[in-house]
Design a protein around this motif. Structure first.
Motif, PDB file in Angstrom:
ATOM      1  N   TYR A 110      29.564 -10.011 -30.559  1.00  0.00           N
ATOM      2  CA  TYR A 110      28.708 -11.192 -30.627  1.00  0.00           C
ATOM      3  C   TYR A 110      27.922 -11.359 -29.338  1.00  0.00           C
ATOM      4  O   TYR A 110      26.722 -11.517 -29.348  1.00  0.00           O
ATOM      5  N   TYR A 152      19.495 -12.609 -23.656  1.00  0.00           N
ATOM      6  CA  TYR A 152      20.175 -13.726 -23.016  1.00  0.00           C
ATOM      7  C   TYR A 152      21.023 -13.220 -21.853  1.00  0.00           C
ATOM      8  O   TYR A 152      21.458 -12.071 -21.858  1.00  0.00           O
ATOM      9  N   VAL A 202      27.239 -18.370 -27.772  1.00  0.00           N
ATOM     10  CA  VAL A 202      27.914 -17.590 -28.804  1.00  0.00           C
ATOM     11  C   VAL A 202      29.436 -17.646 -28.686  1.00  0.00           C
ATOM     12  O   VAL A 202      30.134 -17.884 -29.661  1.00  0.00           O
ATOM     13  N   GLU A 243      32.629 -20.212 -30.837  1.00  0.00           N
ATOM     14  CA  GLU A 243      33.672 -19.456 -31.531  1.00  0.00           C
ATOM     15  C   GLU A 243      35.054 -19.820 -31.008  1.00  0.00           C
ATOM     16  O   GLU A 243      36.047 -19.732 -31.712  1.00  0.00           O
ATOM     17  N   LEU A 299      26.194 -10.422 -36.877  1.00  0.00           N
ATOM     18  CA  LEU A 299      25.506 -11.705 -36.990  1.00  0.00           C
ATOM     19  C   LEU A 299      26.308 -12.784 -36.288  1.00  0.00           C
ATOM     20  O   LEU A 299      27.526 -12.731 -36.239  1.00  0.00           O
ATOM     21  N   TYR A 300      25.584 -13.783 -35.785  1.00  0.00           N
ATOM     22  CA  TYR A 300      26.279 -14.892 -35.152  1.00  0.00           C
ATOM     23  C   TYR A 300      26.872 -15.774 -36.237  1.00  0.00           C
ATOM     24  O   TYR A 300      26.153 -16.251 -37.115  1.00  0.00           O
ATOM     25  N   PRO A 301      28.153 -15.974 -36.213  1.00  0.00           N
ATOM     26  CA  PRO A 301      28.768 -16.842 -37.209  1.00  0.00           C
ATOM     27  C   PRO A 301      28.346 -18.273 -36.907  1.00  0.00           C
ATOM     28  O   PRO A 301      27.828 -18.555 -35.836  1.00  0.00           O
ATOM     29  N   ARG A 302      28.560 -19.161 -37.828  1.00  0.00           N
ATOM     30  CA  ARG A 302      28.210 -20.576 -37.675  1.00  0.00           C
ATOM     31  C   ARG A 302      26.720 -20.838 -37.720  1.00  0.00           C
ATOM     32  O   ARG A 302      26.287 -21.959 -37.817  1.00  0.00           O
ATOM     33  N   TYR A 303      25.910 -19.788 -37.586  1.00  0.00           N
ATOM     34  CA  TYR A 303      24.468 -19.996 -37.661  1.00  0.00           C
ATOM     35  C   TYR A 303      23.997 -19.648 -39.066  1.00  0.00           C
ATOM     36  O   TYR A 303      24.610 -18.854 -39.756  1.00  0.00           O
ATOM     37  N   PHE A 359      17.153 -16.459 -33.187  1.00  0.00           N
ATOM     38  CA  PHE A 359      17.913 -16.376 -31.928  1.00  0.00           C
ATOM     39  C   PHE A 359      17.263 -15.496 -30.857  1.00  0.00           C
ATOM     40  O   PHE A 359      17.061 -15.937 -29.728  1.00  0.00           O
TER      41      PHE A 359
END
Lengths: 319, 359
Positions: A212, A221, A230, A234, B86-90, B98
């Motif tokens: 991630y 970034y 990120v 999590e 992939l970014y989770p929660r998004y 992003f």
């Protein structure tokens, strides 16, 4: 799967539920005792067998928050009539509310002790979890020389029983003028919780795939931004679980608070039982203080319960 | 778009050497596939180009500039991984946005919107934009992942086995789509895979990695027809090239110990006659016919629809032959076979290196 349940299974199921209920009742009994005592008139608080049916009253809470002294003689009818409803409760108990020269009611020590507990537990939890999260992230993501040794060293602070370090700590605190200060207790609790927080958060961090943040790094970034954008979301579950445990530890801590503080920075745990010794022990007041003291942890845990449940089973459900 | 060059790259992890003296050049707009087994150093190579790892020694050039000291963000590459990409929660939209919201890019809001819309159209994921990523299927996730790469117009696309976690049908479909996408964008792709079919079908050029060494680079055809050594020969092709030990005598391949002899019509270099060799022959160059010189027994028959793969037993050796599905063969049947004498490759038995490639 539940389509076919035999009658034996159903009986066993009922037995299990009954068993759980009994255990739950046993665990809840002390809490009920405290809660009921907090609303009892003083003379019913120590009856044998315990009184279960009584008219609840709030006099223990009035007494808990006010400074009182013993009455030498009963109040005059005028005094009694002029007094507000809560002051009469104190009169009924054979005591009077202490007022200063201007006639203002004097608070008892409880509210300030309660505030001290809130301040110390909250700040030390934020510090311990914050530093623990960062440290765990470092250990989890970067090659650290002697990682195993360092982690063991961090944990070793928890291997000594508090009694062993209490005296040296006390002497150190006296030398540095940290005795009976908020900052002193905050440092102490933070240090105490930090090792726990690092270890717990390390487990959570290890569970978060490093892909991630690497994706975020490649997406333009910085490491810091990637961490906040990120990794942190999590880790929220883990942070919540760790925070609850740290808060409970700091909130309930008794021994060090007793030794290191006595007035200005004293927290509620050493204060509440100290009320036993002033005058005759009034168990209703102690119960009222204890009941209020239970609330913040209960509320905090309740608010985070979803995270907590997921946090506790985190590693188990993912793989 | 960019040209990439890796010069004498060595990467050591602790005591493990992941890459040794790797030299690699990828032309602008090329679809380059790195092929190798698990642990061959493919992913390490990719991560070095991405800037997620630093080489122990050697240099990396992007468009002729040494990017050794550049971080991942500055290299302007896009990375697509096998999973967790992939970014989770998004939501899908947030995932696509992003990379554009990064401070170093400063893309204006309406352009972000437009680019996301265009990427979604290209990949046919418009209907998924508002969905959370944990509610996507594997194929959709990989599409979004690729989408997150193309919104940025990066200099290089790096793909680490992006299709490996998908089921066979989807893999085939995405393979075509990906190749098509690369052609339309004219982008430079570095694609890592262990699947030789992916390498052969998608790559403009293929590099075969073995234990941290780049064994051979070339077009898929070059690699297939002219493998540099027995590793490449057996790794590329399905079923792989038959490899049989023997020696050359008077223009004939003699398979020891006295199992069979067949003609050899390839080039013969001096010295090829006097040493132990390994003969390589592709299964499609082995023919089963009644009048053929060598007798064999059918060991196994695999029916693949358009063709059959027949495993033959000859003495102690086994050989595989690809024959038309109409050929009637049965297990334990006695048959006769021959090979195309022009298509036989010679490898040194000890080093495994093809005699055509060696000095």
């Amino acid at each position: 799967m539940a389509a076919v349940t035999t009658s034996t299974e159903r009986t066993l199921n009922k037995l299990a539920i009954a068993g759980v209920l009994i255990v739950t009742l046993i665990f809840l009994a002390p809490i009920y005792w405290i809660a009921s005592t907090a609303f009892k008139p003083r003379n019913l608080s120590t009856t044998i067998p315990p009184t279960v049916v009584f008219t609840p009253e709030v006099s223990p809470f009035v007494k808990l928050f006010t400074k009182r002294s013993q009455l030498r003689s009963p109040p005059t009818p005028e005094e009694y009539a002029a007094a507000p409803w809560w002051e009469r409760m104190v009169f009924d108990g054979g005591e009077k509310v202490v007022r200063d020269g201007k006639g203002n009611v004097q608070w008892s020590g409880y509210p300030s002790r309660f505030m001290n507990s809130l301040i110390v537990a909250t700040i030390s939890t934020i510090l311990a979890v914050g530093m623990g999260t960062l440290t765990a992230y470092g250990f989890s993501r970067f090659k650290v020389k002697g990682e195993g040794d360092l982690l063991f060293f961090i944990l070793s602070t928890r291997m000594l029983p508090p009694v062993v370090v209490a005296i040296p700590m006390f002497l150190m605190y006296r030398t540095f003028g940290l005795n009976d200060t908020h900052i002193g207790l905050i440092i102490l609790y933070t240090a105490f919780n930090l090792s726990f927080s690092v270890w717990l958060m390390k487990g959570f961090m290890d569970e978060i795939p490093k892909e991630y943040e690497e994706a975020a790094l490649v997406d333009g970034y910085t490491r810091m931004q990637a961490f906040f954008k990120v990794v942190l979301p999590e880790a929220a579950t883990g942070i919540a679980a760790t925070a609850v445990f740290c808060f409970i530890t700091a909130w309930n801590e008794y021994a060090f608070a007793l030794i290191m503080t006595n007035r200005r920075a004293q927290t509620a745990p050493p204060f509440i039982p100290s009320q036993v010794g002033s005058g005759l022990p009034d168990w209703t007041v102690i119960a009222a203080g204890t009941l209020l003291f239970l609330l913040p942890v209960a509320i905090f845990t309740f608010l985070l319960r979803n995270h907590l449940l997921r946090g506790v089973t985190f590693g188990a459900i993912r793989k | 778009m960019a040209h990439i060059q890796l010069k004498n790259i060595t990467k050591v992890f602790g005591r493990h050497t992941a890459l040794k003296n790797l030299n690699l050049e990828i032309e602008d707009g090329q679809f380059f596939v790195l092929l190798g087994e698990t642990g061959a150093g493919k992913t390490t190579t990719l991560r070095l180009v991405a800037g997620l790892e630093k080489p122990t020694s050697g240099q990396i050039f992007i468009d002729g500039v040494d990017v050794g000291d550049w971080g991942a963000a500055e290299r302007d590459v896009a990375l697509v991984l096998q999973q967790y990409s992939l970014y989770p929660r998004y939501t899908v939209r947030e995932n696509l946005e992003f990379p554009l919201k990064s401070k170093i890019r400063r893309v204006p809001d309406d352009e972000i919107k437009e680019r996301v819309a265009r990427a979604a159209r290209t990949l046919r994921i418009e209907h998924l934009l508002e969905r959370k990523t944990d509610r996507l299927s594997g194929g959709e996730m990989q599409r979004v992942s690729i989408g997150r790469a193309i919104v940025r117009k990066p200099r290089v696309f790096l793909m680490d086995e992006p299709l490996s976690a998908l089921d066979a049908k989807l893999r085939e479909a995405l393979r075509t789509e990906l190749k098509d996408l690369q052609r339309r964008l004219g982008a430079t792709f570095l694609f890592v895979t262990h699947d030789q079919i992916e390498a052969m079908s998608m790559g403009d050029r293929v590099g075969v990695l073995n234990h941290g060494h780049l064994v051979q680079t070339g077009t898929p055809k070059e690699i297939y027809d002219n493998p540099r050594d027995t590793f490449v020969a057996s790794f590329v092709g399905s079923p792989p090239m038959n490899l049989i030990d023997g020696s050359l005598a008077g223009g004939r391949a003699v398979i020891a110990p006295k199992t069979f002899e067949l003609p050899y019509e390839g080039a013969v270099k001096s010295g090829a006659n006097d040493r132990p060799l390994t003969f390589g022959i592709r299964p499609e160059d082995v023919v089963i016919e009644a009048g053929a010189p060598v007798p064999a027994t059918v060991h196994d028959v695999e029916n693949h629809g358009v063709e059959k793969i027949v495993t033959l037993r000859v003495g102690e050796n086994t050989l595989r032959a690809t024959v038309p599905a109409s050929t009637q063969v049965e297990v334990e049947q006695d048959v006769r076979f021959a090979w195309n004498p022009k298509k036989v490759a010679l490898f040194d038995k000890h080093s495994g290196i093809s005699l055509r490639h060696a000095g």
